[in-house]
Design a protein around this motif. Structure first.
Motif, PDB file in Angstrom:
ATOM      1  N   TYR A 127       0.538   7.919   1.761  1.00  0.00           N
ATOM      2  CA  TYR A 127       1.290   7.702   0.669  1.00  0.00           C
ATOM      3  C   TYR A 127       1.804   8.660  -0.604  1.00  0.00           C
ATOM      4  CZ  TYR A 127       3.631   4.209   3.757  1.00  0.00           C
ATOM      5  OH  TYR A 127       4.311   2.705   4.686  1.00  0.00           O
ATOM      6  N   ARG A 163      -1.597  -3.737   4.931  1.00  0.00           N
ATOM      7  CA  ARG A 163      -1.715  -4.041   6.408  1.00  0.00           C
ATOM      8  C   ARG A 163      -3.543  -3.559   7.274  1.00  0.00           C
ATOM      9  NH1 ARG A 163       4.184  -4.026   8.612  1.00  0.00           N
ATOM     10  NH2 ARG A 163       3.508  -1.739   7.535  1.00  0.00           N
ATOM     11  N   ALA A 179       7.815   6.796  -7.888  1.00  0.00           N
ATOM     12  CA  ALA A 179       6.141   7.065  -7.709  1.00  0.00           C
ATOM     13  C   ALA A 179       5.122   8.754  -7.686  1.00  0.00           C
ATOM     14  CB  ALA A 179       6.229   6.460  -6.567  1.00  0.00           C
ATOM     15  N   GLU A 191      15.399   1.951   0.635  1.00  0.00           N
ATOM     16  CA  GLU A 191      16.494   1.028   1.030  1.00  0.00           C
ATOM     17  C   GLU A 191      17.860   0.740   0.835  1.00  0.00           C
ATOM     18  OE1 GLU A 191      15.218  -1.932   0.058  1.00  0.00           O
ATOM     19  OE2 GLU A 191      13.208  -2.034  -0.252  1.00  0.00           O
ATOM     20  N   ARG A 234      14.063   8.992  -1.957  1.00  0.00           N
ATOM     21  CA  ARG A 234      13.387   9.371  -0.362  1.00  0.00           C
ATOM     22  C   ARG A 234      15.431   8.927  -0.245  1.00  0.00           C
ATOM     23  NH1 ARG A 234       9.379   5.024  -0.762  1.00  0.00           N
ATOM     24  NH2 ARG A 234      10.414   4.110  -2.176  1.00  0.00           N
ATOM     25  N   THR A 274       8.449  -5.485  -7.845  1.00  0.00           N
ATOM     26  CA  THR A 274       8.534  -3.789  -8.771  1.00  0.00           C
ATOM     27  C   THR A 274       9.600  -3.688  -7.067  1.00  0.00           C
ATOM     28  OG1 THR A 274       7.171  -2.711  -6.886  1.00  0.00           O
ATOM     29  CG2 THR A 274       6.111  -3.648  -8.335  1.00  0.00           C
ATOM     30  N   THR A 275      10.569  -4.213  -6.330  1.00  0.00           N
ATOM     31  CA  THR A 275      11.032  -3.843  -4.920  1.00  0.00           C
ATOM     32  C   THR A 275      12.744  -4.181  -5.366  1.00  0.00           C
ATOM     33  OG1 THR A 275       9.842  -4.751  -3.509  1.00  0.00           O
ATOM     34  CG2 THR A 275      11.582  -4.439  -2.685  1.00  0.00           C
ATOM     35  N   LYS A 276      13.684  -2.571  -5.111  1.00  0.00           N
ATOM     36  CA  LYS A 276      14.452  -2.788  -5.338  1.00  0.00           C
ATOM     37  C   LYS A 276      15.143  -2.863  -4.074  1.00  0.00           C
ATOM     38  CE  LYS A 276      13.630   0.499  -8.986  1.00  0.00           C
ATOM     39  NZ  LYS A 276      13.792   2.169  -9.542  1.00  0.00           N
ATOM     40  N   VAL A 313      10.656   4.038   3.170  1.00  0.00           N
ATOM     41  CA  VAL A 313      11.208   2.829   3.048  1.00  0.00           C
ATOM     42  C   VAL A 313      12.544   3.521   2.106  1.00  0.00           C
ATOM     43  CG1 VAL A 313      10.791   1.702   0.951  1.00  0.00           C
ATOM     44  CG2 VAL A 313      12.120   0.457   2.822  1.00  0.00           C
ATOM     45  N   GLY A 351       0.960  -1.088   0.284  1.00  0.00           N
ATOM     46  CA  GLY A 351       0.075  -0.026  -0.178  1.00  0.00           C
ATOM     47  C   GLY A 351       0.747   1.630   0.309  1.00  0.00           C
ATOM     48  N   GLY A 352       2.385   1.294  -0.341  1.00  0.00           N
ATOM     49  CA  GLY A 352       2.548   2.204  -0.461  1.00  0.00           C
ATOM     50  C   GLY A 352       2.461   3.159  -1.578  1.00  0.00           C
ATOM     51  N   SER A 353       3.881   4.490  -2.236  1.00  0.00           N
ATOM     52  CA  SER A 353       3.585   5.366  -3.268  1.00  0.00           C
ATOM     53  C   SER A 353       3.268   4.786  -4.641  1.00  0.00           C
ATOM     54  CB  SER A 353       4.615   6.296  -3.041  1.00  0.00           C
ATOM     55  OG  SER A 353       5.910   5.843  -2.756  1.00  0.00           O
ATOM     56  N   PHE A 354       4.469   3.131  -4.647  1.00  0.00           N
ATOM     57  CA  PHE A 354       4.875   2.675  -6.162  1.00  0.00           C
ATOM     58  C   PHE A 354       3.723   1.956  -6.551  1.00  0.00           C
ATOM     59  CE2 PHE A 354       7.701   0.520  -8.767  1.00  0.00           C
ATOM     60  CZ  PHE A 354       7.311   1.601 -10.165  1.00  0.00           C
ATOM     61  N   PRO A 385       7.966  -3.341   0.842  1.00  0.00           N
ATOM     62  CA  PRO A 385       9.780  -3.476   0.689  1.00  0.00           C
ATOM     63  C   PRO A 385      10.436  -4.333   0.991  1.00  0.00           C
ATOM     64  CG  PRO A 385       8.467  -2.183   2.188  1.00  0.00           C
ATOM     65  CD  PRO A 385       8.042  -2.583   1.753  1.00  0.00           C
ATOM     66  N   ASN A 438      11.598   5.858 -12.143  1.00  0.00           N
ATOM     67  CA  ASN A 438      10.075   5.574 -11.983  1.00  0.00           C
ATOM     68  C   ASN A 438      10.031   6.628 -10.301  1.00  0.00           C
ATOM     69  OD1 ASN A 438       9.629   2.481 -12.862  1.00  0.00           O
ATOM     70  ND2 ASN A 438      10.130   4.144 -14.443  1.00  0.00           N
ATOM     71  N   ALA A 440      11.001  -6.899   4.126  1.00  0.00           N
ATOM     72  CA  ALA A 440       9.085  -7.582   4.444  1.00  0.00           C
ATOM     73  C   ALA A 440       8.742  -8.653   3.379  1.00  0.00           C
ATOM     74  CB  ALA A 440       8.165  -6.233   5.136  1.00  0.00           C
TER      75      ALA A 440
HETATM   76  N1  LIG Z   1       8.412   4.726  -4.266  1.00  0.00           N
HETATM   77  C1  LIG Z   1       8.550   4.612  -5.632  1.00  0.00           C
HETATM   78  O1  LIG Z   1       9.002   5.701  -6.073  1.00  0.00           O
HETATM   79  C2  LIG Z   1       9.531   3.565  -6.125  1.00  0.00           C
HETATM   80  C3  LIG Z   1       9.561   2.656  -4.662  1.00  0.00           C
HETATM   81  N2  LIG Z   1      10.015   1.417  -5.458  1.00  0.00           N
HETATM   82  C4  LIG Z   1      10.072  -0.008  -4.581  1.00  0.00           C
HETATM   83  O2  LIG Z   1       9.718  -0.115  -3.954  1.00  0.00           O
HETATM   84  C5  LIG Z   1       9.439  -0.585  -3.050  1.00  0.00           C
HETATM   85  C6  LIG Z   1       8.318  -0.816  -2.434  1.00  0.00           C
HETATM   86  O3  LIG Z   1       8.379   1.055  -2.354  1.00  0.00           O
HETATM   87  P1  LIG Z   1       6.969   2.398  -1.642  1.00  0.00           P
HETATM   88  O4  LIG Z   1       5.907   1.721  -2.318  1.00  0.00           O
HETATM   89  O5  LIG Z   1       7.613   3.376  -2.427  1.00  0.00           O
HETATM   90  O6  LIG Z   1       7.062   1.679   0.126  1.00  0.00           O
HETATM   91  P2  LIG Z   1       6.229   3.070   0.532  1.00  0.00           P
HETATM   92  O7  LIG Z   1       7.665   3.818   1.694  1.00  0.00           O
HETATM   93  O8  LIG Z   1       5.930   3.824  -0.040  1.00  0.00           O
HETATM   94  O9  LIG Z   1       5.138   2.022   1.149  1.00  0.00           O
HETATM   95  C7  LIG Z   1       5.918   0.405   1.775  1.00  0.00           C
HETATM   96  C8  LIG Z   1       4.572  -0.004   1.911  1.00  0.00           C
HETATM   97  O10 LIG Z   1       4.834  -1.092   2.118  1.00  0.00           O
HETATM   98  C9  LIG Z   1       4.136  -2.151   3.158  1.00  0.00           C
HETATM   99  N3  LIG Z   1       4.581  -2.263   4.596  1.00  0.00           N
HETATM  100  C10 LIG Z   1       5.997  -2.280   4.810  1.00  0.00           C
HETATM  101  N4  LIG Z   1       5.662  -4.008   5.796  1.00  0.00           N
HETATM  102  C11 LIG Z   1       5.481  -4.807   5.647  1.00  0.00           C
HETATM  103  C12 LIG Z   1       5.240  -5.865   6.218  1.00  0.00           C
HETATM  104  N5  LIG Z   1       6.114  -6.254   6.341  1.00  0.00           N
HETATM  105  N6  LIG Z   1       3.802  -6.527   5.433  1.00  0.00           N
HETATM  106  C13 LIG Z   1       3.055  -5.180   4.711  1.00  0.00           C
HETATM  107  N7  LIG Z   1       3.061  -4.355   4.414  1.00  0.00           N
HETATM  108  C14 LIG Z   1       4.472  -4.336   4.391  1.00  0.00           C
HETATM  109  C15 LIG Z   1       3.914  -0.354   4.167  1.00  0.00           C
HETATM  110  O11 LIG Z   1       3.094  -0.670   5.287  1.00  0.00           O
HETATM  111  C16 LIG Z   1       3.593   0.875   2.226  1.00  0.00           C
HETATM  112  O12 LIG Z   1       2.526   0.347   2.233  1.00  0.00           O
HETATM  113  C17 LIG Z   1      11.154   0.242  -2.758  1.00  0.00           C
HETATM  114  O13 LIG Z   1      11.660  -1.610  -2.829  1.00  0.00           O
HETATM  115  C18 LIG Z   1      11.038   0.732  -3.370  1.00  0.00           C
HETATM  116  O14 LIG Z   1      12.363   0.636  -3.785  1.00  0.00           O
HETATM  117  C19 LIG Z   1      10.489   1.375  -7.297  1.00  0.00           C
HETATM  118  C20 LIG Z   1      10.038   2.836  -7.817  1.00  0.00           C
HETATM  119  C21 LIG Z   1       9.723   3.713  -7.281  1.00  0.00           C
END
Ligand SMILES: NC(=O)C1=CN([C@@H]2O[C@H](COP(=O)(O)OP(=O)(O)OC[C@H]3O[C@@H](n4cnc5c(N)ncnc54)[C@H](O)[C@@H]3O)[C@@H](O)[C@H]2O)C=CC1
Ligand SMILES: O=C(CO)COP(=O)(O)O
Length: 355
Positions: free
Chosen positions: A53, A36, A142, A283, A257, A108-110, A281, A13-16, A84, A140, A87
Motif C-alpha cells: 500500500y 490479515r 495517506a 468508498e 482513489r 478512521t473510515t469514511k 477501496v 494494513g492499508g495506506s491510512f 474499509p 488526509n 468489512a
Molecule cells: N488512504 C487514504 O488516503 C485515507 C483513507 N481513509 C479511509 O480509511 C479507510 C481505510 O482506508 P485505507 O487504509 O486507505 O484502505 P486501503 O484500501 O489502503 O486498505 C484497506 C485495508 O483493509 C484491509 N481489509 C479489507 N477488507 C478486510 C477484511 N474483511 N478484514 C480485514 N482487513 C480487511 C485490506 O486488506 C487493507 O489492508 C477507508 O474507509 C478510507 O476512506 C481516510 C483518510 C485517508
C-alpha cells in the motif's frame, strides 16, 4: 495520562492505517498493527515497509505488525480502526473479545453501512457499548502524510478524553490534530465528499475546466449541508477540515482513489474496470448509492448525488447528465441566506418567464 509510553493498536494494513501507526510510533508510542496478510505483516516487521500500500514509505521500525488480534490489542489504550466500511463491523466483532470500556476507540473510515445507514463510529458504539468513541476525518491523503507533507485532521468525539488522547498520540510537526465535538457531522462530511470526488475526477477527464470544478465543489458543499441538516447534523461543521477541507483535496487530486475512479470513468472505462484497476477501496462508489436512496426516501434535494448515481449505475452519459444539471431549475446560492423555496416562488410569481 501517565509518563509511560502510550499503547496504540491500529486495525488495518492499508495506506491510512499504516501512516497513522507510524506517526504514533514516531511520537513515542508502543504501536501494534493488525492485518490479515501474514506476508505483509512479515514485511512490515522485517523491512519496516508496507510494500502493498505504501511501498516508498519508511515506516517507524517500532511498529510491530501481526495477524493475531490478541497480540495487537493486549494492553492497548488507544485503538484506531482503519478498515474499509464493508468489512468494518466484521473486524470490530473479531476484535471485541479484547476490547474494554477504558479504551479509546476511534474510527478512521469514511464510509456508510447499508443496513440502517450507519456511520462507522455508530458501529463501534453498537458493537461495544463503550464510552470513549471518536472519529478521525479531514483532508488526509495517506500518500502525502507518508511524505510528511504538512497535514491537518479532526478528532471528533463528545468525550474530552478521546479528543485529548488522539491529539497527544498523533499530533506532531507535520500532522496537526484539531478537536470537534460533532462526531456525526465530521463523520458524515468524510463519507459524503467521496461522492463528489468521483464527479470531479470524471469532469477533469472530460476536459471540463477550473470554473466547472469550482462550481461542482461549491454546489457539493451546499448539497452536503442540506443533507446534514435533514439528518440532524450541524452544517457549520462542514465549514471545517472534515467538510470543505476534505472536499477540496479529494476533488482536486488524482492521489484520491475516488477521484481516480471518476477519471477512469470519464476516460470511458466501465465502473467494474475502474474499480478493478484501482485495487484499493473507493468508498464513494457505495456511498453514492446509499446517499441517493436515503435522500429520495427523506425527500432531500441532491441533484449531484442523483446525477452521479445515474451515470454510475444507469448508464446515463456523464456529459448528458452535466447538461441536464446545468438546465435544471434555477436555484439559490446559499440556502441559509435565501431559501430555495423563495427563489422558486419568485419564479412562479413572475409567471416563469425568466427561467
Ligand atoms: N488512504 C487514504 O488516503 C485515507 C483513507 N481513509 C479511509 O480509511 C479507510 C481505510 O482506508 P485505507 O487504509 O486507505 O484502505 P486501503 O484500501 O489502503 O486498505 C484497506 C485495508 O483493509 C484491509 N481489509 C479489507 N477488507 C478486510 C477484511 N474483511 N478484514 C480485514 N482487513 C480487511 C485490506 O486488506 C487493507 O489492508 C477507508 O474507509 C478510507 O476512506 C481516510 C483518510 C485517508
Ligand atoms: O479521504 C481521503 C483524503 O482525505 C482519501 O481519499 P480517497 O479514499 O479518495 O483516496
Amino acid at each position: 495520562m501517565s509518563d509511560e509510553p502510550m499503547q496504540v493498536a491500529v486495525l488495518g494494513g492499508g495506506s491510512f492505517g499504516t501512516a497513522l501507526a507510524s506517526i504514533a510510533a514516531d511520537n513515542g508510542a508502543r504501536v501494534r498493527q493488525w492485518l490479515r496478510d501474514p506476508a505483509l505483516a512479515a514485511q512490515i516487521n522485517r523491512e519496516h515497509c508496507n510494500g502493498r500500500y505504501l511501498p516508498d514509505y519508511a515506516m517507524n521500525p517500532g511498529v510491530v505488525a501481526s495477524t493475531e488480534m490478541a497480540e495487537v490489542l493486549e494492553g492497548a489504550q488507544l485503538v484506531l480502526v482503519a478498515i474499509p466500511s464493508k468489512a468494518f463491523r466484521e473486524v470490530v466483532r473479531q476484535a471485541r473479545p479484547w476490547l474494554h470500556a477504558a479504551q479509546i476507540l476511534v474510527s478512521t473510515t469514511k464510509g456508510i453501512q447499508e443496513e440502517g445507514f450507519k456511520l462507522m463510529s455508530q458501529i463501534l458504539e453498537e458493537e461495544t457499548g463503550f464510552p470513549h468513541i471518536g472519529v478521525i476525518s479531514g483532508p488526509n491523503l495517506a500518500s502525502e502524510i507518508a511524505q510528511k507533507q504538512l497535514t491537518a485532521t479532526v478528532i471528533a468525539s463528545d468525550d474530552p478524553d478521546t479528543r485529548t488522547w488522539v491529539q497527544t498520540a498523533l499530533g506532531c510537526d507535520y500532522f496537526r490534530v484539531y478537536a470537534s465535538n460533532d462526531r456525526y457531522g465530521v463523520e458524515l462530511g468524510g463519507a459524503l465528499k467521496n461522492i463528489y470526488a468521483i464527479a470531479a475526477g470524471m469532469a477533469a477527464a472530460l476536459g471540463m475546466g477550473e470554473n466547472t470544478r469550482s462550481m461542482l465543489m461549491t454546489r457539493a458543499l451546499a448539497e452536503m449541508s442540506r443533507f446534514a441538516v435533514d439528518q440532524g447534523a450541524n452544517p457549520m461543521t462542514f465549514l471545517g477540515l472534515a467538510g470543505v477541507g476534505d472536499l477540496i483535496v479529494t476533488c482536486s487530486s488524482s492521489l484520491s482513489r475516488n477521484y481516480r475512479v471518476g477519471q477512469a470513468l470519464g476516460e470511458g472505462r466501465t465502473l467494474d474496470e475502474a474499480v478493478e484497476a484501482l485495487g484499493q477501496v473507493a468508498e464513494g462508489v457505495n456511498t453514492v448509492r446509499l446517499v441517493r436512496d436515503k435522500a429520495r426516501q427523506d425527500g432531500v434535494y441532491m441533484p449531484l448525488a442523483e446525477g452521479l448515481y445515474q451515470v454510475l449505475f444507469e448508464g446515463v452519459p456523464a456529459r448528458e447528465m452535466a447538461r441536464m444539471l446545468m438546465l435544471g431549475e434555477q436555484s439559490s446560492d446559499v440556502e441559509f441566506i435565501l431559501s430555495r423555496e423563495d427563489v422558486q416562488q419568485a419564479h412562479r410569481d413572475s409567471g416563469g418567464q425568466d427561467g
